[in-house]
Scaffold this motif. Structure first.
Motif, mmCIF file in Angstrom:
data_model
loop_
_atom_site.group_PDB
_atom_site.id
_atom_site.type_symbol
_atom_site.label_atom_id
_atom_site.label_comp_id
_atom_site.label_asym_id
_atom_site.label_seq_id
_atom_site.Cartn_x
_atom_site.Cartn_y
_atom_site.Cartn_z
ATOM 1 N N PRO A 8 12.417 -7.665 40.445
ATOM 2 C CA PRO A 8 13.441 -8.086 41.416
ATOM 3 C C PRO A 8 14.842 -7.956 40.819
ATOM 4 O O PRO A 8 15.039 -8.125 39.618
ATOM 5 C CB PRO A 8 13.091 -9.553 41.684
ATOM 6 C CG PRO A 8 12.335 -10.003 40.469
ATOM 7 C CD PRO A 8 11.579 -8.803 39.988
ATOM 8 N N TYR A 9 15.789 -7.637 41.668
ATOM 9 C CA TYR A 9 17.193 -7.589 41.256
ATOM 10 C C TYR A 9 17.971 -8.560 42.130
ATOM 11 O O TYR A 9 18.015 -8.439 43.348
ATOM 12 C CB TYR A 9 17.744 -6.176 41.393
ATOM 13 C CG TYR A 9 19.261 -6.104 41.337
ATOM 14 C CD1 TYR A 9 19.970 -6.738 40.309
ATOM 15 C CD2 TYR A 9 19.979 -5.406 42.307
ATOM 16 C CE1 TYR A 9 21.355 -6.682 40.261
ATOM 17 C CE2 TYR A 9 21.362 -5.340 42.262
ATOM 18 C CZ TYR A 9 22.047 -5.984 41.238
ATOM 19 O OH TYR A 9 23.423 -5.930 41.189
ATOM 20 N N ASP A 10 18.582 -9.561 41.477
ATOM 21 C CA ASP A 10 19.403 -10.528 42.181
ATOM 22 C C ASP A 10 20.804 -9.934 42.307
ATOM 23 O O ASP A 10 21.501 -9.726 41.319
ATOM 24 C CB ASP A 10 19.451 -11.841 41.391
ATOM 25 C CG ASP A 10 20.096 -12.973 42.187
ATOM 26 O OD1 ASP A 10 21.015 -12.685 42.967
ATOM 27 O OD2 ASP A 10 19.678 -14.126 42.015
ATOM 28 N N ALA A 68 15.535 -4.560 35.223
ATOM 29 C CA ALA A 68 15.383 -4.370 36.670
ATOM 30 C C ALA A 68 15.209 -2.918 37.048
ATOM 31 O O ALA A 68 14.766 -2.619 38.154
ATOM 32 C CB ALA A 68 16.603 -4.946 37.399
ATOM 33 N N LEU A 125 17.933 -15.558 36.408
ATOM 34 C CA LEU A 125 18.232 -15.977 37.779
ATOM 35 C C LEU A 125 17.083 -15.695 38.735
ATOM 36 O O LEU A 125 16.851 -16.452 39.679
ATOM 37 C CB LEU A 125 19.503 -15.283 38.269
ATOM 38 C CG LEU A 125 20.807 -15.670 37.568
ATOM 39 C CD1 LEU A 125 21.984 -14.934 38.183
ATOM 40 C CD2 LEU A 125 21.037 -17.181 37.642
ATOM 41 N N THR A 126 16.368 -14.596 38.515
ATOM 42 C CA THR A 126 15.241 -14.268 39.400
ATOM 43 C C THR A 126 13.963 -14.975 38.970
ATOM 44 O O THR A 126 12.992 -15.012 39.735
ATOM 45 C CB THR A 126 14.988 -12.753 39.415
ATOM 46 O OG1 THR A 126 14.709 -12.305 38.077
ATOM 47 C CG2 THR A 126 16.195 -12.010 39.967
ATOM 48 N N ARG A 134 22.842 -23.498 42.090
ATOM 49 C CA ARG A 134 23.686 -22.339 42.353
ATOM 50 C C ARG A 134 24.977 -22.768 43.059
ATOM 51 O O ARG A 134 24.985 -23.784 43.764
ATOM 52 C CB ARG A 134 22.950 -21.321 43.219
ATOM 53 C CG ARG A 134 21.911 -20.498 42.450
ATOM 54 C CD ARG A 134 21.191 -19.547 43.384
ATOM 55 N NE ARG A 134 20.285 -18.678 42.652
ATOM 56 C CZ ARG A 134 20.521 -17.403 42.351
ATOM 57 N NH1 ARG A 134 21.663 -16.857 42.732
ATOM 58 N NH2 ARG A 134 19.645 -16.688 41.690
ATOM 59 N N ASN A 157 19.913 -11.429 34.931
ATOM 60 C CA ASN A 157 19.095 -11.207 36.128
ATOM 61 C C ASN A 157 17.686 -11.750 35.937
ATOM 62 O O ASN A 157 17.082 -12.321 36.852
ATOM 63 C CB ASN A 157 19.046 -9.709 36.443
ATOM 64 C CG ASN A 157 18.276 -9.414 37.710
ATOM 65 O OD1 ASN A 157 18.714 -9.700 38.815
ATOM 66 N ND2 ASN A 157 17.088 -8.847 37.550
ATOM 67 N N THR A 158 17.126 -11.575 34.737
ATOM 68 C CA THR A 158 15.783 -12.094 34.449
ATOM 69 C C THR A 158 15.740 -13.602 34.646
ATOM 70 O O THR A 158 14.806 -14.147 35.244
ATOM 71 C CB THR A 158 15.378 -11.739 33.010
ATOM 72 O OG1 THR A 158 15.371 -10.323 32.856
ATOM 73 C CG2 THR A 158 13.993 -12.279 32.683
ATOM 74 N N SER A 201 11.925 -13.915 36.894
ATOM 75 C CA SER A 201 10.881 -12.898 36.676
ATOM 76 C C SER A 201 10.630 -12.742 35.177
ATOM 77 O O SER A 201 10.840 -11.678 34.600
ATOM 78 C CB SER A 201 11.311 -11.568 37.284
ATOM 79 O OG SER A 201 12.558 -11.137 36.744
ATOM 80 N N ASN A 211 20.870 -7.584 32.512
ATOM 81 C CA ASN A 211 19.445 -7.705 32.818
ATOM 82 C C ASN A 211 18.881 -9.030 32.322
ATOM 83 O O ASN A 211 17.970 -9.583 32.933
ATOM 84 C CB ASN A 211 18.674 -6.529 32.217
ATOM 85 C CG ASN A 211 18.677 -5.315 33.108
ATOM 86 O OD1 ASN A 211 17.897 -5.217 34.048
ATOM 87 N ND2 ASN A 211 19.579 -4.382 32.816
ATOM 88 N N THR A 239 23.393 -11.092 42.785
ATOM 89 C CA THR A 239 24.461 -11.934 42.238
ATOM 90 C C THR A 239 25.124 -11.263 41.046
ATOM 91 O O THR A 239 26.311 -11.451 40.790
ATOM 92 C CB THR A 239 23.879 -13.296 41.815
ATOM 93 O OG1 THR A 239 23.293 -13.920 42.953
ATOM 94 C CG2 THR A 239 24.932 -14.194 41.224
#
Length: 704
Positions: A58-60, A276, A347-348, A252, A344-345, A350, A341, A62
């Motif tokens: 997944p890519y947030d 991602a 925040l998601t 958030r 992103n890891t 994942s 990344n 944000t």
């Protein structure tokens, strides 16, 4: 061996346990060997995941990038942007109401007073900037922690996270020899985080240290500091625990739901980054567009609509930038993308998790037990194939676990355990079987000594090496139904290598009598053929007539000798004798009642070289005639005995001539490949049993 017999299991199980212990001892002494190969295999899984939409991480949205690239430099008309350029970009991003600006640049030391002032003013007004700094990471605390600049030292100590240090953090990296952003600038920001990354032993960046020890406290990474700023998590809400860093009461911007976000880390405090995808998957903006946005209010408002509430990572990726590294999905990846990344890891959520060591050991034991069970199969092919299939299934399952559920299973050690276990068990079984066979062989030799001698003598009649003139391929297969056989084949040179004699024969009946008759017939054919060839000499004017005479004289003399001297034995042999002139491709032959050989030519039906006379030894003064065929490149002649076509399967069905024709009709197949193909099919047809008759197969093919 039977699985039910515990005594038969005892030694193999102990052997398997020894293999398991040896592999684990090796992994303790040389852990990097397994780690490196495991990671390289994991990189393949990463590449597969990044290239398929069904498995893509997944890519947030944000997290976005603002890149100072070559396009930006040309638009700015300045290939050496100053702090004034960065100040304006930071000011504009602040006006766009981004949540956090991650400035992947260390503004160390002072430059011009005016440019420094602009940068500090922009940072003060934006109130959303996190600056980078750097440590040298060490596995243990060093003496170089001290900072010569008192202001820098005071800033680091003041901004360090004063967290409880459980025993699990003892192996966290230590940050020493810091290089920090200008202190007055850093004090106006949301704070600083270290940009330092730690490549694995093979130079690939797969993990990012989220937090390191600094003197008696801790210091966050650039990514963790930015995430905490975005989620409004102060240092006192960060909890260090075994294998995890927990951010308590994270929320958030604009949200109301507070959660406890647990981030898995290894013993060094590093998080495995879930990339991602390629560099272009995340949203990117040109630095020059952000820089120029304040010149156009409408354009500024458009950017605000897009970027408000987002995390913006500002970095220099222009040509010549050294900020590149190798990651699992790319050999040259901007390091700012690594930090993005990592954010992103988190925040998601994942996160990539690894199977615990105990669970991995249990998996290895189960696989090894399965290999042990397979090793008891009487067929080594089944045992090897079963082990290979099990290994492939395990590797595929491990790949699926990662692709679908982000769970990494250590594959290399398990596969090595399986391979070494199979090799050790196979060797043990081979030695054990050899011991049993040796005992049986000794008993058999005592009972069948004379028959064994006969078999060895008969085997010597078959050619050890087949001649192969240039432009020709010759391959053969011989499989007796009993220890001695009535079949034989032969290929020998005549007239000093000018021609070849090609023979295949099948003596009636089975056993010792037919084996002796086979030896007699083979010797007569060779002797008469060579004698006649020497007598006839070399006829360059009529080579076809020379071959015809040679074939007829050889078969007639052989028939006469057998009927005159051994007629009372009532033995005969079906026989095919061909005289091949390799230079012209002409084969002159006599078929004495033998199975018609198959002549194969591309694009034409199979031709059958039918009988041109009776079986040799059947009647005195039997009449024989010759026929001939011409080979062209690609043509092939397949000779066989009825042991091939009459072989029965378990239901009693013949292998059949038609099946043989179908198998050898492949265009352009090499002679050896044709023979192997037929024998494989024949073995599959017969199954676990043995053919009831001798199997002889000979293929002759012209290649040029």
């Amino acid at each position: 061996m039977t699985i039910a017999d515990a005594k038969q299991w005892r030694k193999p199980v102990w052997l398997a346990a020894g293999v398991f212990a040896a592999v684990h001892l090796f992994s303790l002494l040389w852990p990097e060997f397994f780690n490196t190969w495991n990671e390289r295999l994991n990189d393949q899984f990463f590449g597969l995941k990044a290239s398929h939409a069904a498995f893509a991480p997944p890519y947030d949205g944000t997290v976005v990038h603002v890149d100072l690239n070559n396009t930006s430099l040309r638009a700015l008309k300045d290939y050496h942007p100053s702090r004034a350029h960065y100040a304006r970009a930071i000011h504009n991003l602040g006006a766009m109401k981004v949540a956090v600006q991650m400035c992947d640049i260390i503004f160390a030391g002072e430059t011009s007073a005016e440019n420094d002032r602009r940068l500090m003013d922009a940072t003060r007004q934006s109130r959303d900037v996190v600056f980078g700094m750097a440590f040298r990471l060490s596995a243990a605390a060093g003496r170089e922690n001290g900072v010569e600049d008192p202001d820098a030292r005071d800033y680091l100590r003041k901004t360090a996270w004063k967290l409880p240090a459980p025993p699990e953090t003892a192996r966290f990296y230590y940050g020493i020899d810091p290089l920090i952003t200008l202190v007055p600038l850093a004090e106006l920001s949301l704070g600083t985080g270290f940009l330092t990354l730690t490549p694995d032993a093979d130079g690939v960046i797969r993990r990012l240290p989220l937090i390191v020890r600094f003197e008696n406290d801790f210091y966050p990474s650039f990514a963790l500091k930015s995430v905490c700023a975005f989620l409004k998590v102060p240092p006192d809400k960060v909890v260090l625990d075994r294998g995890a860093i927990t951010l308590r009461d994270a929320v958030r911007p604009g949200g109301s739901q507070r959660i406890n976000l647990t981030i898995p880390v290894d013993a060094r405090g590093c998080m495995r980054i879930h990339f991602a995808g390629p560099w272009g998957r995340m949203k990117h903006y040109n630095f020059s567009d952000i820089y120029a946005a304040s010149d156009d209010l409408d354009r500024l408002n458009e950017f605000r609509d897009e970027l408000e509430g987002r995390i913006v990572l500002l970095s220099d990726i222009s040509t010549g930038s050294a900020d590149m590294g190798q990651v699992p999905i790319d050999e040259g990846y901007p390091l700012s993308g690594v930090h993005a990344n990592a954010v992103n890891t988190i925040l998601t959520g994942s996160f990539i998790r690894e199977v615990p060591n105990l669970a991995a050991a249990v998996i290895e034991i189960l696989l090894l037990l399965a290999v042990t069970a397979l090793s008891f199969h009487r067929s080594a092919l089944v045992s090897a194939g079963g082990t290979a299939g099990l290994a492939a299934f395990f590797a595929a399952a491990a790949g699926l676990l990662f692709l679908q559920w982000n769970l990494l299973v250590p594959v290399v050690k398990a596969l090595l355990v399986m391979v070494l276990g199979w090799a050790g068990l196979s060797t043990w079984h081979a030695l054990e079987n050899a011991r049993v066979r040796a005992a049986i062989e000794r008993a058999r030799q005592l009972a069948e000594h004379e028959l064994e001698i006969g078999r060895k003598i008969q085997t010597g009649f078959l050619p050890a090496n087949l001649p192969a003139p240039p432009g020709w391929e010759i391959a053969a297969h011989f499989q007796p139904a009993l220890q001695v056989s009535g079949d034989f084949y032969d290929v020998f040179e005549l007239a000093g290598g000018r021609c070849l004699g090609v023979v295949i024969a099948d003596v009636c009946d089975h056993g010792v009598g037919s084996a002796l008759f086979m030896a007699l017939t083979r010797s007569l054919i060779r002797a008469f053929a060579m004698q006649s060839a020497d007598r006839l000499g070399v006829d360059s004017i009529d080579p076809a007539g020379w071959s015809q005479t040679l074939a007829l004289e050889t078969v007639r003399q052989t028939n006469a000798y057998i009927t005159d001297n051994h007629g009372e034995a009532d033995m005969f042999a079906t026989l095919f004798l061909g005289i091949l002139d390799p230079a012209t491709g002409r084969l002159t032959y006599v078929n004495g009642g033998h199975e018609p050989p198959l002549f194969l030519r591309s694009g034409q039906p199979v031709a059958y070289l039918k009988a041109t006379g009776l079986a040799v030894g059947a009647l005195p003064d039997a009449l024989y005639k010759t026929e001939s065929i011409g080979f062209e490149p690609g043509d092939c002649l397949v000779l066989y005995t009825d042991g091939v076509t009459d072989a029965d399967d378990t239901a009693g069905a013949h292998f059949s001539k038609q099946k043989l024709v179908n198998l050898v009709s492949e265009k352009g197949a090499a002679a050896q490949a044709l023979v192997d193909k037929v024998i494989d099919a024949l073995n599959s047809h017969v199954g676990k049993g043995s053919p009831a008759d001798d199997v002889t197969l000979l293929a002759l093919r012209k290649t040029l």
